[in-house]
Structures are given as structure tokens and as C-alpha cells.
Design a protein around this motif. Structure first.
Motif, PDB file in Angstrom:
ATOM      1  N   HIS A  13      31.042 -36.728 -21.778  1.00 46.58           N
ATOM      2  CA  HIS A  13      32.250 -36.067 -21.250  1.00 46.58           C
ATOM      3  C   HIS A  13      32.730 -34.980 -22.210  1.00 46.58           C
ATOM      4  O   HIS A  13      33.089 -33.866 -21.783  1.00 46.58           O
ATOM      5  CB  HIS A  13      33.348 -37.110 -21.043  1.00 46.58           C
ATOM      6  CG  HIS A  13      34.667 -36.533 -20.651  1.00 46.58           C
ATOM      7  ND1 HIS A  13      34.938 -36.053 -19.388  1.00 46.58           N
ATOM      8  CD2 HIS A  13      35.810 -36.313 -21.378  1.00 46.58           C
ATOM      9  CE1 HIS A  13      36.167 -35.592 -19.336  1.00 46.58           C
ATOM     10  NE2 HIS A  13      36.731 -35.729 -20.531  1.00 46.58           N
ATOM     11  N   ARG A  19      33.199 -31.066 -21.301  1.00 41.83           N
ATOM     12  CA  ARG A  19      34.548 -30.513 -21.211  1.00 41.83           C
ATOM     13  C   ARG A  19      35.010 -29.819 -22.492  1.00 41.83           C
ATOM     14  O   ARG A  19      35.820 -28.902 -22.453  1.00 41.83           O
ATOM     15  CB  ARG A  19      35.538 -31.636 -20.866  1.00 41.83           C
ATOM     16  CG  ARG A  19      35.334 -32.247 -19.492  1.00 41.83           C
ATOM     17  CD  ARG A  19      35.784 -31.287 -18.394  1.00 41.83           C
ATOM     18  NE  ARG A  19      37.195 -30.957 -18.509  1.00 41.83           N
ATOM     19  CZ  ARG A  19      38.173 -31.671 -17.972  1.00 41.83           C
ATOM     20  NH1 ARG A  19      37.880 -32.771 -17.263  1.00 41.83           N
ATOM     21  NH2 ARG A  19      39.437 -31.309 -18.120  1.00 41.83           N
ATOM     22  N   HIS A  20      34.507 -30.270 -23.640  1.00 41.97           N
ATOM     23  CA  HIS A  20      34.959 -29.734 -24.928  1.00 41.97           C
ATOM     24  C   HIS A  20      33.738 -29.523 -25.829  1.00 41.97           C
ATOM     25  O   HIS A  20      33.551 -30.227 -26.833  1.00 41.97           O
ATOM     26  CB  HIS A  20      35.953 -30.687 -25.587  1.00 41.97           C
ATOM     27  CG  HIS A  20      37.086 -31.103 -24.695  1.00 41.97           C
ATOM     28  ND1 HIS A  20      38.208 -30.318 -24.500  1.00 41.97           N
ATOM     29  CD2 HIS A  20      37.260 -32.218 -23.931  1.00 41.97           C
ATOM     30  CE1 HIS A  20      39.024 -30.934 -23.666  1.00 41.97           C
ATOM     31  NE2 HIS A  20      38.485 -32.086 -23.306  1.00 41.97           N
ATOM     32  N   ASP A  53      41.316 -36.043 -23.017  1.00 41.25           N
ATOM     33  CA  ASP A  53      41.672 -34.701 -22.547  1.00 41.25           C
ATOM     34  C   ASP A  53      43.109 -34.349 -22.929  1.00 41.25           C
ATOM     35  O   ASP A  53      43.406 -33.209 -23.321  1.00 41.25           O
ATOM     36  CB  ASP A  53      41.488 -34.604 -21.030  1.00 41.25           C
ATOM     37  CG  ASP A  53      40.025 -34.642 -20.603  1.00 41.25           C
ATOM     38  OD1 ASP A  53      39.162 -34.365 -21.478  1.00 41.25           O
ATOM     39  OD2 ASP A  53      39.753 -34.952 -19.430  1.00 41.25           O
ATOM     40  N   ARG A  54      44.016 -35.314 -22.825  1.00 41.17           N
ATOM     41  CA  ARG A  54      45.404 -35.070 -23.221  1.00 41.17           C
ATOM     42  C   ARG A  54      45.494 -34.756 -24.715  1.00 41.17           C
ATOM     43  O   ARG A  54      46.201 -33.831 -25.138  1.00 41.17           O
ATOM     44  CB  ARG A  54      46.261 -36.311 -22.900  1.00 41.17           C
ATOM     45  CG  ARG A  54      46.657 -36.460 -21.467  1.00 41.17           C
ATOM     46  CD  ARG A  54      47.932 -35.651 -21.146  1.00 41.17           C
ATOM     47  NE  ARG A  54      49.073 -36.103 -21.933  1.00 41.17           N
ATOM     48  CZ  ARG A  54      49.900 -37.077 -21.581  1.00 41.17           C
ATOM     49  NH1 ARG A  54      49.699 -37.723 -20.426  1.00 41.17           N
ATOM     50  NH2 ARG A  54      50.936 -37.392 -22.329  1.00 41.17           N
ATOM     51  N   SER A 102      44.245 -31.298 -25.556  1.00 43.77           N
ATOM     52  CA  SER A 102      44.890 -30.158 -24.910  1.00 43.77           C
ATOM     53  C   SER A 102      45.554 -29.237 -25.921  1.00 43.77           C
ATOM     54  O   SER A 102      45.728 -28.042 -25.676  1.00 43.77           O
ATOM     55  CB  SER A 102      45.924 -30.642 -23.888  1.00 43.77           C
ATOM     56  OG  SER A 102      46.973 -31.352 -24.534  1.00 43.77           O
ATOM     57  N   ARG A 162      38.879 -41.138 -20.806  1.00 40.17           N
ATOM     58  CA  ARG A 162      38.671 -39.700 -20.590  1.00 40.17           C
ATOM     59  C   ARG A 162      40.003 -38.972 -20.456  1.00 40.17           C
ATOM     60  O   ARG A 162      40.189 -37.870 -20.984  1.00 40.17           O
ATOM     61  CB  ARG A 162      37.794 -39.487 -19.346  1.00 40.17           C
ATOM     62  CG  ARG A 162      36.312 -39.759 -19.594  1.00 40.17           C
ATOM     63  CD  ARG A 162      35.475 -39.383 -18.384  1.00 40.17           C
ATOM     64  NE  ARG A 162      35.615 -40.379 -17.322  1.00 40.17           N
ATOM     65  CZ  ARG A 162      34.855 -41.462 -17.205  1.00 40.17           C
ATOM     66  NH1 ARG A 162      33.906 -41.708 -18.105  1.00 40.17           N
ATOM     67  NH2 ARG A 162      35.035 -42.319 -16.218  1.00 40.17           N
ATOM     68  N   HIS A 163      40.937 -39.582 -19.740  1.00 36.85           N
ATOM     69  CA  HIS A 163      42.256 -38.967 -19.570  1.00 36.85           C
ATOM     70  C   HIS A 163      42.955 -38.822 -20.915  1.00 36.85           C
ATOM     71  O   HIS A 163      43.527 -37.761 -21.224  1.00 36.85           O
ATOM     72  CB  HIS A 163      43.107 -39.818 -18.621  1.00 36.85           C
ATOM     73  CG  HIS A 163      44.513 -39.330 -18.465  1.00 36.85           C
ATOM     74  ND1 HIS A 163      44.866 -38.340 -17.577  1.00 36.85           N
ATOM     75  CD2 HIS A 163      45.664 -39.681 -19.105  1.00 36.85           C
ATOM     76  CE1 HIS A 163      46.168 -38.111 -17.660  1.00 36.85           C
ATOM     77  NE2 HIS A 163      46.685 -38.914 -18.586  1.00 36.85           N
TER      78      HIS A 163
END
Length: 545
Positions: free
Chosen positions: A518, A522-523, A489-490, A493, A485-486
Motif C-alpha cells: 500500500h 500510495r506513498h 494515510d492520515r 497526510s 491503511r486509513h
């Protein structure tokens, strides 16, 4: 008239120049007889300006003039292809250094000064400048722009005087075209072939695009002379010397002080030496017989990367040589995992399997490329396979086939390239489309540390989950899902429209579904594709387009 080269105008120019070179690429390629008659100058210039335009397009819409010029020059430096492309990247750097600083006067004198500076930088980057090339035409363009923007003399301004940027750029484009026609008489190899210099012709297209943006007068077509009027190619006389066998190009991280010694070493190894850049990052181009020695010289000076080695005499004609029969277009992809192999095959590629953590034998890859067709794009899909793919391509080119290596560094880039593959397009256009698609795909993956090691984000222990983005460790964690997940997200970005998730053999059950949830949360605007790759080493491969 759009006489101010602000950020928006630079953005328009970069895209217009890329489009103009795309339309004229084939005509410029046909002129290419110097320094090597390999028929790719137009393609190299197009790819160089595409890289510059793409770098500018990645900036936010409100980016300032200095930031835009800097992105243009940096994009060209990183994406420069071939002798003329490297020189053109230095031209763009010279323009950026003069026109980029805030407060630069938007007039003809500034533009003329920028062209003069660019001309000096470009000539200084070439170890042995030759007249009748892009350097001569650039110098003529700068001279005409300076004359057009000069203050009036005692008898008043000339009949075509225009102190603004429009007058300077019209004069530069006109002077470049006049100088282009003179190149045939300045260089014997051009005179014998009855053509103008290919790199200079490409520069004229770029300047015409600049004139169009500044004057808002857009031509219906961009002229590329097919042949000098009244001249036919000469067939008599001794053949041209064959010259060095390989073009070597690489980016180099090195202090400025180390470059002088590198130039001397490379100059002793071959010819067509061009070194451009500065502030610790350089683009090196040279023609040599010993490619390894040229790369070792870079290692002695600093850290070479993005190394490309191209055999220069693939287009030599031998009347006694056997020609490869026309067998059509094909794509060859290299991969280790069974699931990934199936994905590539379903997308239309021929697959060469390799052992995990290893590269395929050169003979096997070369044979697969030769057997695939007479126009073949190769997808290495791993940095370690790239040099091998180039060597296999050189073998296949010796047999008369047209081979291009699309520099895919990950399987997700290879799949993105295949998604835009179109066998009905011209081969060069197809390769450019595949290269752009691969380059527009950011890649990442997860792996489990096998031993203690120092990474860019700290010390990892055996069993730690590592999240990598384009080869660099971005996170160390204990849980595959958290690290994934990290990393996602990176990677998102900076934006993204399509996420590709390829689960490996040892991915935890439900990982892909949890990541889809996820992303939806988030997206929500991102499209997601999930596949089973069967790779053993990486629990998850990630692509963001």
C-alpha cells in the motif's frame, strides 16, 4: 536591508536564534545561579526556541506573516522549558500580537512598540518580578528601540537616529547588552558569583539574531560574558537559602477566568511563579516543595497535561557525599514486549521490562538507571511511565549522576531517539538530539476494543478495531488491514520520510507485507522499516518520521 519582518524573515530568525542558542548554550548554563543554580538556563532557552522554530518549519513555504508569527508563539508556548523559557515564550507572543496582524508598518516604531508590548506581557506573567533578570534587560531593549525610532525633536534627530526597523533593532540589541552588564549589580546572588543573569544573556543572543536577520549583518559569534570584568566570585558569607525542592511545569487547558485563582493558590505554595498564555491554553511554571499540591491546583482550574516535575537540588554540592565514578554514557528504555526489548537492546539501550498495561516498580527503574552510568538518558516509551521515570531520575541525580528523561510517549519515538544517540557528543547535546528526533516522530497504533465505549469518532463495540493517532481514536472499523491503511494515510497526510511498522503477536498474517505494498503504491517516496515487536495488546505500532 531585510527591514520587513515578513513570514520568510520570521522563519529565518527562529532558526538562526535556535542555532545561536545551541552554540552558546553551555556558556549560558555556566552563568545560571538564579533563581536556582541548576545550570540549565541555556539548555532550556535553546529547547524553547527549537520548539518555536520547529513549529514554523512545519508551515508550508508560502505561509503568511500572521500565520508564521502565530506558529512561532504557539510553538514556544507548547515547548517552553524552565523559568526563562516560559518568560521567553511570552516575549514571542507579545511580538506576534503586534507584528503579526496584516498591514503592520514595517518600521522602527512598530518594532519598538512590539518590544514594549512584549515587555509588559512578560512582566505581567511573573508573579513577583525581580530586577536584574531577563525582565530588566527586555525593558531596556524596548526603551532603547523606542528612543531610536522616536520622531526628531526641535533640535533635529540624534546622531544615531534611524527611523527604520534596522535602527530600532540595533538600538534594542545594544541596549540589552548594556542592561545585561548591569544585572550583576542589581541582584545580590549575581554579584556574589561575579556573573550576569543567565536568562538575560540568552535574551541578548535572541535579539542579536533578530538584528542579524533585519540588518543582514551576521556576527561571527554571539557573545556571552564569562564573568563580569574586575569581579571574582565571592566565597565568604552564609550560603544561599536552599529554596523549594521541585520545579513543576504543565500545560493547562482552562478558561481565562480560572487563572487568577490558580495564581493565588500557586503563589501560596512556592515561588518563581510564571503563568503565560491565553485563549484557554496556558503554560504554568512554579517552584514548590509539594509538587502534588501544585498539580492538584491545576486540576481544580482545568485540565493539566504534559506535566513535568524536576528535582531542583540535584546540583547541590556536599563535600561529604560520595560521588558516582565516571562510567560513561547509557540509555535506559522501558518496554513490555520481548520483540521490542530486543530492538532496543540491538540499538544499544539497556532495557527495563514491565508487565503489559502496568509500570515497572520505581525501585527497579531507579536501580537500573543508577547502574547504567553517570550520564543516562531514560526513554519511558509510554505516557503512564513518564512520571515514574522522572521520579527514578531524581533518585539517581541524588547520587551524583546526570540523568535526563527524554519524553517518549511510544516505542517508535524511543527507537527514533536511539537512532540519533551518539555517546561521543556532549551529554546535553545528545539529549537535545534525541528529544528532537522523538518529537519529530508521529505515532499511532491499532487495538481491539474490549468493551463498548464512546470515542471521539463515535461508539465502539467489543471486537471493533480502533485506529489511534497520538492517543486519539481516528477510526473505528472491522478489518485490521483497512483500519491500518486509513491510519497510515492520515499520518502521512502531513508528510513523512520514514514509516516504521512494528507487528504484534496477534497481527493477521501478511499484514505488514500488505501495508508495504500500500505504501509503495500510495506513498512511493517513503522509506519503510518492518519489525516484529511481540506486543500482545496492539496488533500494530506505527511511527512516521
Amino acid at each position: 536591508m531585510g527591514q520587513i519582518l515578513d513570514g520568510a524573515a520570521v522563519r529565518r530568525w527562529s532558526r538562526l536564534a535556535a542555532e545561536a542558542l545551541g552554540r552558546t548554550r553551555g556558556e549560558i548554563d555556566a552563568l545560571n545561579v538564579f533563581p536556582v543554580p541548576d545550570g540549565d538556563t541555556g539548555t532550556n532557552l535553546h529547547l524553547t526556541v527549537l520548539a518555536a522554530a520547529d513549529a514554523v518549519d512545519e508551515l508550508p513555504g508560502g505561509a503568511g506573516v500572521a500565520e508564521t508569527w502565530r506558529a512561532l508563539a504557539q510553538g514556544a508556548l507548547l515547548g517552553a522549558r524552565g523559568n526563562s523559557g516560559v518568560i521567553l515564550s511570552q516575549v514571542l507572543r507579545g511580538l506576534a500580537e503586534v507584528l503579526g496582524p496584516p498591514g503592520t508598518a514595517p518600521d522602527g516604531a512598530a518594532l519598538a512598540g512590539a518590544l514594549e508590548h512584549a515587555s509588559g506581557l512578560a512582566r505581567g506573567a511573573v508573579e513577583h518580578p525581580v530586577e536584574g533578570t531577563i525582565l530588566s534587560v527586555l525593558a531596556a531593549a524596548a526603551s532603547e528601540a523606542s528612543a531610536a525610532s522616536a520622531p526628531a525633536g526641535p533640535d533635529g534627530p540624534g546622531p544615531e537616529a534611524d527611523p527604520g526597523a534596522a535602527g530600532a533593532v540595533r538600538a534594542a540589541a545594544r541596549g540589552a547588552r548594556q542592561a545585561l552588564r548591569r544585572t550583576t549589580g542589581q541582584l545580590d546572588v549575581l554579584a556574589r558569583s561575579g556573573v550576569v543573569d543567565a536568562g538575560a544573556a540568552g535574551l541578548c543572543v535572541v535579539l542579536d539574531a533578530l538584528a542579524a536577520v533585519i540588518t543582514e549583518e551576521y556576527p561571527e559569534r554571539y557573545e556571552v560574558p564569562a564573568r563580569v570584568a574586575g569581579r571574582a566570585p565571592a566565597r565568604d558569607g552564609p550560603p544561599e537559602p536552599r529554596g523549594p525542592g521541585y520545579e513543576v511545569m504543565y500545560l493547562l487547558d482552562a478558561p481565562d477566568a480560572a487563572v487568577h485563582g490558580l495564581r493565588e493558590t500557586l503563589d501560596g505554595l512556592g515561588d518563581s511563579l510564571v503563568v503565560v498564555g491565553g485563549d484557554g491554553l496556558w503554560n504554568v511554571h512554579v517552584h514548590v516543595d509539594d509538587a502534588g499540591a501544585a498539580i492538584e491546583a491545576g486540576l481544580a482550574a482545568g485540565r493539566p497535561h504534559r506535566v513535568r516535575v524536576t528535582y531542583l537540588h540535584a546540583h547541590d554540592t556536599d563535600p561529604e557525599a560520595a560521588h558516582v565514578p565516571h562510567r560513561g554514557r547509557a540509555v535506559v528504555a522501558v518496554t513490555a514486549a520481548g520483540g521490542l526489548a530486543a530492538l532496543f537492546e540491538e540499538s544499544g539501550a539497556r532495557v527495563v521490562r514491565r508487565e503489559p498495561g502496568a509500570v515497572p516498580p520505581l525501585a527497579v527503574l531507579a536501580e537500573a538507571v543508577l547502574a547504567a552510568g553517570d550520564e543516562v538518558a531514560v526513554l519511558p516509551n509510554e505516557p503512564e511511565v513518564l512520571a515514574l521515570a522522572e521520579a527514578a531520575a531524581e533518585r539517581a541525580r541524588d547520587g551524583g549522576a546526570r540523568i535526563a528523561v527524554v519524553p517518549t510517549k511510544a516505542s517508535v519515538q524511543g527507537l527514533a531517539a536511539l537512532a540519533v544517540h551518539d555517546p561521543l557528543r556532549r551529554f546535553a547535546e545528545d539529549v537535545i538530539a534525541m528529544t528532537r528526533a522523538a518529537g519529530a516522530t508521529r505515532f499511532g497504533h491499532l487495538e481491539v476494543a474490549a468493551e463498548e465505549a464512546v470515542t471521539s469518532v463515535g461508539l465502539c463495540q467489543p471486537g471493533d478495531v480502533l485506529g489511534l493517532i497520538e492517543g486519539d481514536v481516528a477510526m473505528i472499523g472491522a478489518d485490521v488491514g483497512d483500519v491500518a491503511r486509513h491510519v497510515l494515510d492520515r499520518m502521512l497526510s502531513g508528510g513523512g520520510e520514514l514509516v516504521t511498522l512494528i507487528a504484534g503477536t496477534y497481527a493477521p498474517p501478511g499484514l505488514a507485507a500488505a501495508l508495504e505494498d500500500h505504501l509503495r503504491e500510495r506513498h512511493p517516496d517513503v522509506e519503510v522499516g518492518v519489525y516484529d515487536g511481540g506486543q500482545e495488546r496492539y496488533p500494530l505500532l506505527i511511527g512516521v518520521e
